[in-house]
Scaffold this motif. Structure first.
Motif, PDB file in Angstrom:
ATOM      1  N   ALA A 119     108.497  39.699  38.197  1.00 35.81           N
ATOM      2  CA  ALA A 119     108.064  38.301  38.067  1.00 35.81           C
ATOM      3  C   ALA A 119     107.138  38.143  36.861  1.00 35.81           C
ATOM      4  N   SER A 120     107.714  38.226  35.690  1.00 34.36           N
ATOM      5  CA  SER A 120     106.940  38.150  34.446  1.00 34.36           C
ATOM      6  C   SER A 120     106.665  36.690  34.076  1.00 34.36           C
ATOM      7  N   VAL A 121     105.412  36.420  33.727  1.00 36.54           N
ATOM      8  CA  VAL A 121     105.009  35.063  33.350  1.00 36.54           C
ATOM      9  C   VAL A 121     105.769  34.629  32.093  1.00 36.54           C
ATOM     10  N   GLY A 122     105.661  35.444  31.051  1.00 36.49           N
ATOM     11  CA  GLY A 122     106.260  35.065  29.766  1.00 36.49           C
ATOM     12  C   GLY A 122     107.769  34.950  29.854  1.00 36.49           C
ATOM     13  N   ALA A 123     108.418  35.878  30.577  1.00 37.53           N
ATOM     14  CA  ALA A 123     109.884  35.836  30.671  1.00 37.53           C
ATOM     15  C   ALA A 123     110.332  34.605  31.451  1.00 37.53           C
TER      16      ALA A 123
ATOM     17  N   LYS B 292      94.289  28.208  28.402  1.00 37.77           N
ATOM     18  CA  LYS B 292      94.940  28.900  27.274  1.00 37.77           C
ATOM     19  C   LYS B 292      96.388  29.232  27.604  1.00 37.77           C
ATOM     20  N   ASN B 293      96.602  29.800  28.796  1.00 39.15           N
ATOM     21  CA  ASN B 293      97.947  30.281  29.134  1.00 39.15           C
ATOM     22  C   ASN B 293      98.914  29.165  29.530  1.00 39.15           C
ATOM     23  N   ALA B 294      98.401  27.937  29.636  1.00 37.72           N
ATOM     24  CA  ALA B 294      99.305  26.790  29.760  1.00 37.72           C
ATOM     25  C   ALA B 294      99.523  26.183  28.374  1.00 37.72           C
TER      26      ALA B 294
ATOM     27  N   THR C  65      95.020  39.809  37.151  1.00 34.28           N
ATOM     28  CA  THR C  65      94.606  40.883  36.235  1.00 34.28           C
ATOM     29  C   THR C  65      93.610  40.355  35.200  1.00 34.28           C
ATOM     30  N   ASP C  66      93.716  39.070  34.859  1.00 36.08           N
ATOM     31  CA  ASP C  66      92.813  38.505  33.846  1.00 36.08           C
ATOM     32  C   ASP C  66      91.383  38.327  34.354  1.00 36.08           C
ATOM     33  N   LEU C  67      91.151  38.575  35.668  1.00 36.48           N
ATOM     34  CA  LEU C  67      89.768  38.555  36.184  1.00 36.48           C
ATOM     35  C   LEU C  67      89.314  39.949  36.630  1.00 36.48           C
TER      36      LEU C  67
ATOM     37  N   ASN D  21      97.400  46.825  38.336  1.00 36.81           N
ATOM     38  CA  ASN D  21      98.837  47.073  38.492  1.00 36.81           C
ATOM     39  C   ASN D  21      99.712  46.411  37.445  1.00 36.81           C
ATOM     40  N   LEU D  22      99.099  45.666  36.513  1.00 33.62           N
ATOM     41  CA  LEU D  22      99.925  44.943  35.543  1.00 33.62           C
ATOM     42  C   LEU D  22      99.946  45.604  34.161  1.00 33.62           C
ATOM     43  N   PHE D  23      98.769  45.989  33.693  1.00 36.95           N
ATOM     44  CA  PHE D  23      98.679  46.523  32.329  1.00 36.95           C
ATOM     45  C   PHE D  23      97.984  47.881  32.336  1.00 36.95           C
TER      46      PHE D  23
ATOM     47  N   LYS E 290     101.242  48.261  26.370  1.00 33.30           N
ATOM     48  CA  LYS E 290     102.413  48.252  25.476  1.00 33.30           C
ATOM     49  C   LYS E 290     103.035  46.868  25.330  1.00 33.30           C
ATOM     50  N   ARG E 291     103.145  46.142  26.389  1.00 31.35           N
ATOM     51  CA  ARG E 291     103.680  44.782  26.441  1.00 31.35           C
ATOM     52  C   ARG E 291     105.066  44.654  25.791  1.00 31.35           C
ATOM     53  N   PRO E 292     106.054  45.262  26.410  1.00 31.84           N
ATOM     54  CA  PRO E 292     107.421  45.184  25.880  1.00 31.84           C
ATOM     55  C   PRO E 292     108.014  43.775  26.016  1.00 31.84           C
ATOM     56  N   ILE E 293     109.189  43.543  25.377  1.00 28.28           N
ATOM     57  CA  ILE E 293     109.817  42.209  25.474  1.00 28.28           C
ATOM     58  C   ILE E 293     111.246  42.308  26.037  1.00 28.28           C
ATOM     59  N   ASP E 294     111.542  43.434  26.676  1.00 29.37           N
ATOM     60  CA  ASP E 294     112.927  43.634  27.148  1.00 29.37           C
ATOM     61  C   ASP E 294     113.404  42.557  28.121  1.00 29.37           C
ATOM     62  N   PHE E 295     112.534  42.026  28.979  1.00 32.64           N
ATOM     63  CA  PHE E 295     112.967  40.976  29.922  1.00 32.64           C
ATOM     64  C   PHE E 295     113.387  39.722  29.139  1.00 32.64           C
ATOM     65  N   HIS E 296     112.623  39.413  28.101  1.00 31.65           N
ATOM     66  CA  HIS E 296     112.918  38.213  27.287  1.00 31.65           C
ATOM     67  C   HIS E 296     114.289  38.372  26.618  1.00 31.65           C
TER      68      HIS E 296
HETATM   69  C1  UD1 Z   1     100.750  36.561  30.832  1.00 29.42           C
HETATM   70  C2  UD1 Z   1      99.402  36.050  30.413  1.00 29.42           C
HETATM   71  C3  UD1 Z   1      98.348  37.144  30.515  1.00 29.42           C
HETATM   72  C4  UD1 Z   1      98.342  37.716  31.927  1.00 29.42           C
HETATM   73  C5  UD1 Z   1      99.747  38.148  32.341  1.00 29.42           C
HETATM   74  C6  UD1 Z   1      99.834  38.595  33.790  1.00 29.42           C
HETATM   75  C7  UD1 Z   1      99.946  34.388  28.753  1.00 29.42           C
HETATM   76  C8  UD1 Z   1      99.838  33.958  27.333  1.00 29.42           C
HETATM   77  N1  UD1 Z   1      99.465  35.597  29.035  1.00 29.42           N
HETATM   78  O1  UD1 Z   1     101.118  37.589  29.928  1.00 29.42           O
HETATM   79  O2  UD1 Z   1      97.076  36.560  30.237  1.00 29.42           O
HETATM   80  O3  UD1 Z   1      97.498  38.851  31.952  1.00 29.42           O
HETATM   81  O4  UD1 Z   1     100.668  37.045  32.172  1.00 29.42           O
HETATM   82  O5  UD1 Z   1      99.386  37.586  34.614  1.00 29.42           O
HETATM   83  O6  UD1 Z   1     100.376  33.650  29.604  1.00 29.42           O
HETATM   84  N2  UD1 Z   1     106.863  43.276  31.062  1.00 29.42           N
HETATM   85  C9  UD1 Z   1     107.908  44.098  30.682  1.00 29.42           C
HETATM   86  N3  UD1 Z   1     108.864  43.578  29.853  1.00 29.42           N
HETATM   87  C10 UD1 Z   1     108.843  42.299  29.400  1.00 29.42           C
HETATM   88  C11 UD1 Z   1     107.761  41.459  29.796  1.00 29.42           C
HETATM   89  C12 UD1 Z   1     106.773  41.972  30.642  1.00 29.42           C
HETATM   90  O7  UD1 Z   1     107.968  45.263  31.072  1.00 29.42           O
HETATM   91  O8  UD1 Z   1     109.745  41.886  28.671  1.00 29.42           O
HETATM   92  C13 UD1 Z   1     105.811  43.802  31.980  1.00 29.42           C
HETATM   93  C14 UD1 Z   1     104.424  43.828  31.322  1.00 29.42           C
HETATM   94  O9  UD1 Z   1     104.223  44.994  30.565  1.00 29.42           O
HETATM   95  C15 UD1 Z   1     103.517  43.751  32.552  1.00 29.42           C
HETATM   96  C16 UD1 Z   1     104.306  42.877  33.518  1.00 29.42           C
HETATM   97  O10 UD1 Z   1     105.661  42.892  33.071  1.00 29.42           O
HETATM   98  O11 UD1 Z   1     103.366  45.025  33.111  1.00 29.42           O
HETATM   99  C17 UD1 Z   1     103.833  41.450  33.615  1.00 29.42           C
HETATM  100  O12 UD1 Z   1     103.712  40.909  32.319  1.00 29.42           O
HETATM  101  P1  UD1 Z   1     103.904  39.358  32.059  1.00 29.42           P
HETATM  102  O13 UD1 Z   1     103.777  38.607  33.340  1.00 29.42           O
HETATM  103  O14 UD1 Z   1     105.151  39.168  31.277  1.00 29.42           O
HETATM  104  O15 UD1 Z   1     102.663  39.032  31.148  1.00 29.42           O
HETATM  105  P2  UD1 Z   1     102.622  38.111  29.872  1.00 29.42           P
HETATM  106  O16 UD1 Z   1     103.539  36.941  30.044  1.00 29.42           O
HETATM  107  O17 UD1 Z   1     102.748  38.927  28.649  1.00 29.42           O
END
Ligand code: UD1
Length: 431
Positions: free
Chosen positions: A173-177, A26-28, A317-319, A339-341, A125-131
């Motif tokens: 080290a944010s995945v989405g960012a 899914k996450n790929a 964290t997903d496990l 430690n992530l969410f 909360k899942r903010p988007i500030d890094f993006h």
């Molecule tokens: C992705 C995964 C999710 C997984 C997570 C951590 C996808 C679709 N989802 O989510 O399944 O649980 O990685 O492995 O790939 N953060 C900020 N600001 C931002 C972005 C993130 O503060 O702009 C924080 C988040 O709140 C969290 C941490 O950074 O505490 C890591 O989040 P991130 O790695 O970005 O997770 P996602 O990409 O949302």
């Protein structure tokens, strides 16, 4: 598909035996589907599961003009030539977090983008500030309101940064960012260096996909990624990596319900911390190429187990939720820190209803193993928490009913059918 009025009825304990072919991750798939917007020509992806998160993302792309077919065998074809602007109005984008992966591809292609803000979600909360900071660093003007995020590039579409080398240092080290940084840099002028990147296998996979299409991305899977922008990316056929979290969930099922379970498609390197834990608890784990076999031959025993979730290659964290279910029936006391969410223990009261002994102290769960869990009626609060309830139910005798299974359907395609192939008796029932 509306599964809001369906429940899972899990009615008896069986040893599990058999093999599960793991679908694409899914996450790929989610970021690769979004990145397909950058390709000229069709993108064909193999073995993409028809899970709810992917269906919702595809609905958003269709809504803005993409032509999409998703066959029963999982082959997904995306022709994004019909997308004419970077403006997304579809409200589904507010529901799914992964719509944020459209930010960079649409900005890159159209020079502007506007999306409903992916709201907070059930795990935090899942903010988007890094993006937002990445886009700004790459030269875009970004506006965020309480409902939408928009960005515009002062240059022509596809060349929103100038040719001077840009360095982006992620605060975490944010995945989405990391993915948004790569997909924006892929067709930007000049060289972009991204530091403190996430190293998840799914990030390497997004880079492999883009490189196959003609991008020049080096270092994905390490903490520094370098991207040399190219003018054009070509349509390709690609097989995304298999889902390590789904495989991990079924391996935990094998450990919890006895028997021997084999997952096919995920290499051991993608699941190292879980496999170590399973061995520490007394299971036999045999990895061979992309096949992992688990056998439980003796009672699960937890000695000095203390786990902390962390970015890859740490414990995922997903496990976390599935692992707490596993530790709930392992004799001894264990701890697991999230430690992530911040809101990722919502399933704990539901597991307690089944007899689990779990104490919560801030971001830490302290689990004291019990001999057996008892069947009852529980509610899935989120995707992985829901999966942990299914796992717990597999160990009970009697009927467990799980409600709100639409959360589980976000990430597991027909979980009951997969587990029934291994010998369980799970029914999906409309209520
Ligand atoms: C992705 C995964 C999710 C997984 C997570 C951590 C996808 C679709 N989802 O989510 O399944 O649980 O990685 O492995 O790939 N953060 C900020 N600001 C931002 C972005 C993130 O503060 O702009 C924080 C988040 O709140 C969290 C941490 O950074 O505490 C890591 O989040 P991130 O790695 O970005 O997770 P996602 O990409 O949302």
């Amino acid at each position: 598909m509306n599964t809001k009025d369906e429940v899972l009825m899990i009615s008896k304990k069986n040893p599990l035996n058999g093999k599960i072919n793991i679908p694409a991750a899914k996450n790929a798939c989610l970021p690769i589907i979004c990145a397909s917007v950058l390709l000229d020509g069709k993108t064909v992806l193999r073995d993409v599961p028809k899970i709810v998160d992917i269906k919702e993302l595809l609905a958003i792309l269709k809504d803005i003009g993409a032509n999409i077919t998703h066959r029963k065998n999982g082959t997904l074809t995306i022709d994004s030539s019909g997308i004419k602007s970077g403006h997304v109005l579809n409200d589904s984008a507010r529901k799914i977090r992964s719509s944020i992966f459209l930010l960079s591809p649409l900005l890159s292609r159209f020079g502007e983008v506007s999306l409903p803000l992916p709201g907070g979600c059930s795990i935090g909360k899942r903010p988007i500030d890094f993006h937002v900071e990445i886009l700004k660093k790459m030269g875009a003007v970004v506006t965020v309101t309480d409902r939408r995020v928009g960005a515009a590039s002062p240059c022509s579409p596809g060349s929103h940064s100038d040719a001077t080398p840009t360095t982006i240092e992620l605060p975490f080290a944010s995945v989405g960012a990391t993915i948004n940084a790569i997909t924006l840099a892929a067709k930007s002028l000049g060289k972009t260096t991204i530091k403190n990147c996430a190293k998840e296998p799914e990030i390497e996979d997004v880079a492999d996909f883009l490189n196959k299409a003609g991008a020049k991305i080096l270092g994905a899977g390490t903490d520094t990624i370098m991207v040399n922008g190219v003018d054009k990316l070509n349509g390709i056929t690609y097989s995304p990596i298999k889902d390590r979290i789904v495989a991990g969930t079924y391996l935990i099922a094998g450990a919890m319900a006895d028997g021997s379970v084999q997952t096919v498609g995920v290499p051991k390197t993608h699941l190292e911390p879980l496999l170590t834990l399973l061995e520490d608890l007394g299971c036999e784990v045999k990895p061979h190429n992309n096949i992992i076999t688990i056998e439980r031959t003796k009672p699960l025993t937890a000695k000095n187990i203390s786990i902390s979730t962390a970015p890859f290659p740490g414990f995922p964290t997903d496990l976390q939720a599935q692992t707490v279910a596993l530790l709930s029936i392992s004799s001894g006391t264990s701890t697991i820190s999230e430690n992530l969410f911040e809101a990722r223990f919502k399933y704990v009261p539901e597991l307690r209803k089944m007899g689990a002994k779990i104490e919560l102290q801030e971001n830490k769960a302290i689990i004291t193993g019990v001999k057996k869990l008892t069947p009852t009626s529980v509610v899935a609060e989120d995707l992985r928490g829901g999966a942990s309830l299914v796992l717990a139910a597999l160990t009970t005798s009697g009927i467990t009913i799980i409600r709100d299974i639409h959360h589980i359907d976000r990430g597991y395609y027909k979980i009951e059918e997969e587990l029934n192939k291994l010998g369980t008796s799970i029914k999906r029932v409309k209520v």
